[in-house]
Design an enzyme around this catalytic site. Structure first.
Site, PDB file in Angstrom:
ATOM      1  N   ALA A  66       0.873  -1.179   0.000  1.00 20.56           N
ATOM      2  CA  ALA A  66       0.000   0.000   0.000  1.00 20.56           C
ATOM      3  C   ALA A  66       0.906   1.224   0.000  1.00 20.56           C
ATOM      4  O   ALA A  66       2.070   1.143   0.415  1.00 20.56           O
ATOM      5  CB  ALA A  66      -0.881  -0.019   1.242  1.00 20.56           C
ATOM      6  N   GLY A 109       0.645  -4.897   0.934  1.00 14.99           N
ATOM      7  CA  GLY A 109      -0.553  -4.915   0.093  1.00 14.99           C
ATOM      8  C   GLY A 109      -0.319  -5.586  -1.252  1.00 14.99           C
ATOM      9  O   GLY A 109      -1.261  -6.106  -1.855  1.00 14.99           O
ATOM     10  N   GLU A 112      -0.784  -9.132  -0.575  1.00 14.52           N
ATOM     11  CA  GLU A 112      -2.213  -9.329  -0.276  1.00 14.52           C
ATOM     12  C   GLU A 112      -3.065  -9.247  -1.549  1.00 14.52           C
ATOM     13  O   GLU A 112      -4.025  -9.998  -1.707  1.00 14.52           O
ATOM     14  CB  GLU A 112      -2.662  -8.274   0.754  1.00 14.52           C
ATOM     15  CG  GLU A 112      -1.996  -8.517   2.104  1.00 14.52           C
ATOM     16  CD  GLU A 112      -2.137  -7.334   3.053  1.00 14.52           C
ATOM     17  OE1 GLU A 112      -1.647  -6.236   2.723  1.00 14.52           O
ATOM     18  OE2 GLU A 112      -2.732  -7.493   4.120  1.00 14.52           O
ATOM     19  N   GLU A 132       4.670  -5.029   7.211  1.00 13.78           N
ATOM     20  CA  GLU A 132       3.976  -3.918   7.883  1.00 13.78           C
ATOM     21  C   GLU A 132       4.452  -3.708   9.310  1.00 13.78           C
ATOM     22  O   GLU A 132       4.441  -2.586   9.817  1.00 13.78           O
ATOM     23  CB  GLU A 132       2.460  -4.163   7.880  1.00 13.78           C
ATOM     24  CG  GLU A 132       1.801  -4.048   6.514  1.00 13.78           C
ATOM     25  CD  GLU A 132       1.772  -5.356   5.730  1.00 13.78           C
ATOM     26  OE1 GLU A 132       2.525  -6.298   6.067  1.00 13.78           O
ATOM     27  OE2 GLU A 132       0.972  -5.432   4.784  1.00 13.78           O
TER      28      GLU A 132
HETATM   29  N1  CAA Z   1       4.625   3.169  -0.650  1.00 15.02           N
HETATM   30  C1  CAA Z   1       5.028   4.325  -1.221  1.00 15.02           C
HETATM   31  N2  CAA Z   1       6.161   4.430  -1.943  1.00 15.02           N
HETATM   32  C2  CAA Z   1       6.917   3.325  -2.084  1.00 15.02           C
HETATM   33  C3  CAA Z   1       6.554   2.090  -1.530  1.00 15.02           C
HETATM   34  C4  CAA Z   1       5.340   2.023  -0.794  1.00 15.02           C
HETATM   35  N3  CAA Z   1       4.902   0.893  -0.252  1.00 15.02           N
HETATM   36  N4  CAA Z   1       7.510   1.187  -1.832  1.00 15.02           N
HETATM   37  C5  CAA Z   1       8.426   1.824  -2.569  1.00 15.02           C
HETATM   38  N5  CAA Z   1       8.087   3.130  -2.725  1.00 15.02           N
HETATM   39  C6  CAA Z   1       8.807   4.180  -3.433  1.00 15.02           C
HETATM   40  C7  CAA Z   1      10.003   4.643  -2.646  1.00 15.02           C
HETATM   41  O1  CAA Z   1       9.625   5.605  -1.674  1.00 15.02           O
HETATM   42  C8  CAA Z   1      10.855   5.240  -3.741  1.00 15.02           C
HETATM   43  O2  CAA Z   1      10.358   6.521  -4.085  1.00 15.02           O
HETATM   44  P1  CAA Z   1      11.350   7.790  -4.201  1.00 15.02           P
HETATM   45  O3  CAA Z   1      12.213   7.450  -5.389  1.00 15.02           O
HETATM   46  O4  CAA Z   1      10.417   8.928  -4.441  1.00 15.02           O
HETATM   47  O5  CAA Z   1      12.112   7.850  -2.935  1.00 15.02           O
HETATM   48  C9  CAA Z   1      10.584   4.307  -4.925  1.00 15.02           C
HETATM   49  O6  CAA Z   1       9.356   3.651  -4.631  1.00 15.02           O
HETATM   50  C10 CAA Z   1      11.652   3.254  -5.118  1.00 15.02           C
HETATM   51  O7  CAA Z   1      11.814   2.573  -3.875  1.00 15.02           O
HETATM   52  P2  CAA Z   1      13.237   2.382  -3.154  1.00 15.02           P
HETATM   53  O8  CAA Z   1      14.157   3.515  -3.497  1.00 15.02           O
HETATM   54  O9  CAA Z   1      12.971   2.135  -1.708  1.00 15.02           O
HETATM   55  O10 CAA Z   1      13.735   1.067  -3.888  1.00 15.02           O
HETATM   56  P3  CAA Z   1      14.716  -0.074  -3.323  1.00 15.02           P
HETATM   57  O11 CAA Z   1      15.015  -0.955  -4.478  1.00 15.02           O
HETATM   58  O12 CAA Z   1      15.842   0.544  -2.554  1.00 15.02           O
HETATM   59  O13 CAA Z   1      13.829  -0.885  -2.234  1.00 15.02           O
HETATM   60  C11 CAA Z   1      11.861  -2.006  -1.431  1.00 15.02           C
HETATM   61  C12 CAA Z   1      12.718  -1.616  -2.662  1.00 15.02           C
HETATM   62  C13 CAA Z   1      12.640  -2.985  -0.539  1.00 15.02           C
HETATM   63  C14 CAA Z   1      10.592  -2.680  -1.955  1.00 15.02           C
HETATM   64  C15 CAA Z   1      11.515  -0.731  -0.618  1.00 15.02           C
HETATM   65  O14 CAA Z   1      10.995   0.251  -1.503  1.00 15.02           O
HETATM   66  C16 CAA Z   1      10.506  -0.953   0.459  1.00 15.02           C
HETATM   67  O15 CAA Z   1      10.855  -1.462   1.523  1.00 15.02           O
HETATM   68  N6  CAA Z   1       9.235  -0.549   0.235  1.00 15.02           N
HETATM   69  C17 CAA Z   1       8.198  -0.600   1.224  1.00 15.02           C
HETATM   70  C18 CAA Z   1       7.710  -2.032   1.435  1.00 15.02           C
HETATM   71  C19 CAA Z   1       6.627  -2.048   2.492  1.00 15.02           C
HETATM   72  O16 CAA Z   1       6.836  -1.721   3.648  1.00 15.02           O
HETATM   73  N7  CAA Z   1       5.391  -2.446   2.100  1.00 15.02           N
HETATM   74  C20 CAA Z   1       4.265  -2.486   2.982  1.00 15.02           C
HETATM   75  C21 CAA Z   1       3.489  -1.205   2.883  1.00 15.02           C
HETATM   76  S1  CAA Z   1       2.207  -1.039   4.092  1.00 15.02           S
HETATM   77  C22 CAA Z   1       0.953  -2.013   3.520  1.00 15.02           C
HETATM   78  O17 CAA Z   1       1.029  -2.593   2.458  1.00 15.02           O
HETATM   79  C23 CAA Z   1      -0.254  -2.099   4.408  1.00 15.02           C
HETATM   80  C24 CAA Z   1      -1.211  -3.194   4.045  1.00 15.02           C
HETATM   81  O18 CAA Z   1      -1.322  -4.205   4.691  1.00 15.02           O
HETATM   82  C25 CAA Z   1      -2.093  -3.049   2.914  1.00 15.02           C
END
Ligand code: CAA
Length: 258
Positions: A66, A109, A112, A132
């Site tokens: 998400a 998400g 999911e 999360e």
């Molecule tokens: N939400 C918003 N933006 C996101 C995102 C997310 N879930 N995941 C990645 N992005 C964005 C980053 O902020 C980044 O944007 P900027 O260039 O503007 O900074 C861009 O995508 C590229 O990401 P990274 O630079 O972080 O890329 P990476 O290769 O270094 O890492 C990754 C990849 C490990 C997937 C890392 O992006 C990450 O950890 N993302 C978040 C994963 C996460 O926590 N997901 C759960 C979200 S909460 C949820 O989903 C709730 C639910 O139950 C529904």
């Protein structure tokens, strides 16, 4: 076909391909993605010419979760009043087969959303997880429920409580993934699976999906009775007559999806 802001929708014969298209955000699922997905699925559900749908992302990310930036500043009341994520119930309720073709990250998400689909085909570079907990929250789009049903309590607890990721092979061993294919063959394989399904009788396919889904909600005896009743109902279709006549006549069936 309608144009959307955050997804691409293509038709290939009786198969539709939906591609999540927010590459700069690794396909993070914001409210616009949900609105687009819901609108696309509604269009595809009411189109008799569509027999199966493939849902995919990019090679780098199916979806990295998400959209954290969209959620970060929300209050409890914002989340409660919007019933945030409830709209995904429409995705899970889609009545035709939905095949997730997952490459790269399917986190939070993203994992999911893939689990809302009926068949999950993974590229060998796919990564699954529910991270999360690292954000101070828990899965909110079904992870605690669907992942537990898919892979059992031991592994679901491991993933949800530690936030660790799981590769494609572990996900297949655990029962989350139906098939693993080389990344370069992912879309072709998923489309092939969808074409096979879309070639069968649409009412039979839709009822098969519904019957399997009922197994999550019903007792065994109620589920068996439901299955028998809907099995009986298929004898009202032209396709049942055609399918069985074709077998007896040693020829290929020509289903009319009626
Ligand atoms: N939400 C918003 N933006 C996101 C995102 C997310 N879930 N995941 C990645 N992005 C964005 C980053 O902020 C980044 O944007 P900027 O260039 O503007 O900074 C861009 O995508 C590229 O990401 P990274 O630079 O972080 O890329 P990476 O290769 O270094 O890492 C990754 C990849 C490990 C997937 C890392 O992006 C990450 O950890 N993302 C978040 C994963 C996460 O926590 N997901 C759960 C979200 S909460 C949820 O989903 C709730 C639910 O139950 C529904």
């Amino acid at each position: 076909m309608t144009d959307f802001e955050t997804i691409l929708l293509e038709r290939k014969g009786r198969v539709a391909l939906i591609t999540l298209n927010r590459p700069k955000a690794l396909n993070a699922l914001n409210s616009q993605v949900l609105a687009d997905l819901r609108a696309a699925l509604q269009e595809l559900e009411s189109d008799d010419g569509v027999g199966a749908v493939v849902l995919t992302g990019s090679e780098r990310a199916f979806a990295a979760g998400a959209d954290i930036k969209e959620m970060a500043d929300k209050s409890y009341m914002d989340m409660f009043l919007a019933d945030f994520f409830a709209g995904y119930e429409q995705v899970a309720a889609f009545r035709k087969p939905l095949i997730a073709a997952v490459a790269g990250y399917a986190l939070g998400g993203g994992c999911e959303l893939a689990m809302m689909c009926d068949i999950l085909i993974a590229a060998d570079n796919a990564t699954f997880g529910q991270p999360e907990i690292k954000l101070g929250v828990i899965p909110g789009m079904g992870g605690s429920q669907r992942l537990t049903r898919a892979i059992g309590k031991a592994k679901a607890m491991d993933l949800i409580l530690t936030g660790r990721n799981m590769g494609a092979e572990e996900a297949e061993r655990a029962g989350l993934v139906a098939r693993i294919v080389p990344a370069a063959e992912l879309i072709a394989t998923a489309l092939e699976v969808a074409e096979t399904i879309a070639g069968y009788s649409l009412p039979a396919v839709m009822i098969a999906k519904e019957a399997v889904e009922r197994s999550y909600e019903l007792t065994l005896s109620e589920g068996l009775r439901f299955e028998r009743r809907v099995f009986h109902s298929l004898f009202a279709t032209e396709d049942q007559k055609e399918g069985m006549a074709a077998f007896v006549g040693k020829r290929a069936p020509e289903f009319k999806h009626r």
